[in-house]
Design an enzyme around this catalytic site. Structure first.
Site, PDB file in Angstrom:
ATOM      1  CB  THR A 172      -0.927   0.006   1.225  1.00  0.00           C
ATOM      2  OG1 THR A 172      -1.796  -1.130   1.155  1.00  0.00           O
ATOM      3  CG2 THR A 172      -1.769   1.276   1.252  1.00  0.00           C
ATOM      4  CE  LYS A 223      -5.588  -1.233   1.746  1.00  0.00           C
ATOM      5  NZ  LYS A 223      -4.290  -1.913   1.795  1.00  0.00           N
ATOM      6  CE  LYS A 250       1.492   2.198   4.453  1.00  0.00           C
ATOM      7  NZ  LYS A 250       1.831   0.965   3.705  1.00  0.00           N
TER       8      LYS A 250
END
Length: 295
Positions: A102, A177, A245
């Site tokens: 990711t 995502k 994050k």
């Protein structure tokens, strides 16, 4: 590329996700060579699944049809892709690089260009489903890239996924995502507030969950995290550090594309409070602890 049942695959990154993902490939007929920054994990993987390990990303990628990455962040990806020891140093024209990390959409576009210069295909392919999804081979994979490259990769990806879909050009997987994480952040915060309200009202929280999960309030988070939230169990699952994050990437992208994400920004700050409480490795459902502390 090689016969589909006998592809040579390099898998770089054996964390809680990558370890079982690479294992599925080896168990389901691929010839897998792994690399991990901490070598003992690679040796443990070989001991469990067979296959081979390599001393560098470049060594793992040499001769591979597919090179798959599953590391931590943008910088980690660059560290295993570029330079004399990076995978691009030994990948052959016609091979394919797939990044499950990711990361930012900008990095995906950067890698697509770097691969194109060498005649290598590229797919950004972040996943959803967590550690359990990786272990059970039931991940959802969101992809960006070229249709021809997706066609080459789809059969391999489905060896650890229940769904893999190409959503557009390079970067589209990462952007999707981000959409996924926006949804999760909002739902988990709503569930945390609901459980806090139930507790403050003196209700039987589990009975409430059993009841409302049969109606319109039902969600994956409610089914899989509601009970553990009530029990104060957070030592598993998708860590707060990882979510922060991801949300940082998402909020940065929003600043560039003009999206307004007030709830996401607020939940990100609640996660910062969880980190300050020492809960950086707790599951994302630990948002309830912030409310309990204030209460």
């Amino acid at each position: 590329m090689s016969n589909l049942s006998q592809q040579k695959v390099a898998f770089v990154g054996l964390g809680v996700m990558g370890f079982p993902m690479a294992g599925h490939l080896q168990q389901k007929g691929e010839q897998v060579c792994v690399y991990n920054r901490t070598q003992h994990k690679a040796l443990d993987w070989v001991a469990q699944y067979g296959g081979r390990s390599a001393a560098t990303p470049a060594e793992a990628a040499a001769g591979a049809d597919l090179v798959i990455l599953c590391v931590g962040n943008d910088d980690d990806v660059r560290s295993v892709v570029y330079g004399e020891q990076g995978v691009l140093a030994t990948m052959s024209p016609g091979s394919l690089l797939i990044d499950h990390t990711t990361a930012s959409a900008d990095l995906a576009r950067e890698l697509a260009l770097a691969c194109k210069e060498k005649g290598i295909g590229f797919l950004d392919a972040p996943v959803s489903g967590g550690q359990a999804g990786a272990q059970n081979g039931l991940l959802t994979i969101m992809l960006g890239g070229e249709e021809a490259d997706f066609a080459k990769a789809e059969a391999t990806l489905m060896k650890y996924a229940r769904s893999a879909r190409l959503l557009g050009a390079a970067g589209s997987g990462q952007l999707t995502k981000m959409v996924n994480q926006i949804c999760i952040a909002g739902v988990v915060q709503g569930l945390a507030e609901a459980m806090h309200f139930a507790q403050q009202a003196g209700l039987d929280g589990q009975a409430v969950l059993d009841t409302i999960s049969k109606g319109a309030a039902q969600s994956w988070q409610m089914e899989n995290r509601g009970s553990t939230m009530l029990q104060g169990k957070y030592d598993f699952g998708f860590a707060v550090d990882w979510m922060r994050k991801d949300l940082a990437i998402t909020l940065n992208e929003a600043r560039h594309n003009g999206a307004t994400l007030p709830l996401t920004a607020l939940v990100d700050q609640f996660y910062a409070q969880v980190q300050a409480m020492g809960g950086g490795r707790w599951d994302t459902s630990s948002l309830l602890t912030v409310l309990q502390r204030k209460g």
